[in-house]
Scaffold this active site. Sequence first.
Site, PDB file in Angstrom:
ATOM      1  N   GLY A   1       0.823  -1.200   0.000  1.00 56.15           N
ATOM      2  CA  GLY A   1       0.000   0.000   0.000  1.00 56.15           C
ATOM      3  C   GLY A   1       0.854   1.245   0.000  1.00 56.15           C
ATOM      4  O   GLY A   1       2.037   1.232  -0.343  1.00 56.15           O
TER       5      GLY A   1
ATOM      6  N   ILE B   1       5.550   2.569   6.019  1.00 56.26           N
ATOM      7  CA  ILE B   1       5.687   1.166   6.419  1.00 56.26           C
ATOM      8  C   ILE B   1       5.728   0.222   5.210  1.00 56.26           C
ATOM      9  O   ILE B   1       6.622  -0.633   5.130  1.00 56.26           O
ATOM     10  CB  ILE B   1       4.588   0.781   7.420  1.00 56.26           C
ATOM     11  CG1 ILE B   1       4.832   1.513   8.750  1.00 56.26           C
ATOM     12  CG2 ILE B   1       4.552  -0.733   7.643  1.00 56.26           C
ATOM     13  CD1 ILE B   1       3.706   1.403   9.744  1.00 56.26           C
TER      14      ILE B   1
ATOM     15  N   GLU C   1      -2.382  -3.277  -6.435  1.00 54.10           N
ATOM     16  CA  GLU C   1      -3.262  -2.196  -6.882  1.00 54.10           C
ATOM     17  C   GLU C   1      -2.429  -1.009  -7.365  1.00 54.10           C
ATOM     18  O   GLU C   1      -2.641  -0.470  -8.444  1.00 54.10           O
ATOM     19  CB  GLU C   1      -4.149  -1.777  -5.718  1.00 54.10           C
ATOM     20  CG  GLU C   1      -4.994  -0.552  -5.949  1.00 54.10           C
ATOM     21  CD  GLU C   1      -5.812  -0.202  -4.702  1.00 54.10           C
ATOM     22  OE1 GLU C   1      -6.658  -1.035  -4.310  1.00 54.10           O
ATOM     23  OE2 GLU C   1      -5.593   0.888  -4.127  1.00 54.10           O
TER      24      GLU C   1
ATOM     25  N   LYS D   1      -0.180  11.202  17.510  1.00 53.33           N
ATOM     26  CA  LYS D   1      -0.093  12.490  18.208  1.00 53.33           C
ATOM     27  C   LYS D   1       1.001  12.479  19.284  1.00 53.33           C
ATOM     28  O   LYS D   1       0.752  12.742  20.461  1.00 53.33           O
ATOM     29  CB  LYS D   1      -1.446  12.882  18.813  1.00 53.33           C
ATOM     30  CG  LYS D   1      -2.490  13.228  17.750  1.00 53.33           C
ATOM     31  CD  LYS D   1      -3.720  13.878  18.357  1.00 53.33           C
ATOM     32  CE  LYS D   1      -4.679  14.331  17.256  1.00 53.33           C
ATOM     33  NZ  LYS D   1      -5.881  15.001  17.798  1.00 53.33           N
TER      34      LYS D   1
END
Length: 434
Positions: A217, A221, A240, A363
Amino acid sequence: MTYKEMYQTKLTTAEKLAESLESGWVLGMDSGPSQTPGIMKAFAQRVRNTDIAGVKVQTLLDVYPFEFYADDSLAGKMTGYSWFSSGGARKAVNGGWADFIPGYYRDIPGIIRRDYEYDAFCVAVSPMDKHGYFSLGNNASYAQAMTDKSKRIYIEVNDRQPRAVCGTQLHISQVDAIVENSFELPVLPPVVLDDVSLTIGGIIAEQIGDGACIQLGIGAIPDATGMALKAKHDLGIHTEMFTDSMVELIECGAVNNSRKQIHRGKSITTFAYGSKRIYDFIDDNPGIELLPVDYVNDPAVIAKNDNMVSINAALEVDLMGQVCAESVGTKHMSGSGGQIDYVRGACQSRGGKSFIAFSSTAKGGSISKIKPILTPGAVCTTSKNDVDYIVTEYGLAKLRGRSLAERAKQLIAIAHPDFRDELRFEAKQRGIML
């Protein structure tokens, strides 16, 4: 008439083409780098300067600062509808002056053919070859479906667009109007591979053997995982999105597609997006095959390759293993894309594995991404029944086939240590930690 003569008869400017735009038109575009910034800018300008209204524009993977996403004063006059909603579309959707069309990426061509008619399909292409064909460059996706369902085809010829020899083509005889616009294609900012992403990439790479077929993807990572696979042998690609790390794996020899069960010798993808290096690599490269998304992302097709491995990201995961990858609570971030298709395809593949990977906190370490329950309003992208492996910098949790108690125990073990006691307390309170 020769092909060159046909070309000249259809050649116009974006401003002249915009004069054809009428109220109520539905315009279609495909994913990011195949979109037409010149044509759309001229269309938006005509809408601003006239009483034209009700124009709808469908997009996916929104990488250009289109006016109908950037300018809320165009709401109702020229409205964007995104199939994925990233970039500028995300702000517009959350702001209420654009809309989002939910769905799995692989289903879009079928939905288009069944439910939509377009007044024009607008697409960026490479220059025409001697046979009268234009390449759609780094995109196959759902372009053929839009071509089939459009009254007009408007192309933006860009000499920076790669010529994909194994990809979707348009012939000059199919085209209604041509605009020439030379511009650099959009690129993804370079990914910073920090210690966390490198650690996670290394954990995943240890689970991948020689001869595996991979899907990666977007993000640090997946890129770090790709870099960690450079020592492997005979890898294949069925993905993809074609990424920079895949170019690296091919050029170093780790990927040769020699052990795939289908499309042996070819890297299969439905679109490419990343650096200029990717676009140069695709140009005239018969080893890269760009095919429609309803084929590439079909879990049954994905599963035909043995040892299929999918690596995708998430925003948060709950203790049952439900994965949210597209919203922060009710705040829209992106679409479902093809994550679930590759999770299912990899799990159905003989020897296959699926990994959902993310850093343990957000965060600045103040929020755990492994939660007792998904944030209220969060979208469940991958269900608890489909999820296979979850990975953080603290390790790997194998969830598929495991009970709720076993899942909770494994997920807590790979959560950040600062949140483990709280997660354990919540699991016991809910009766899922034995």
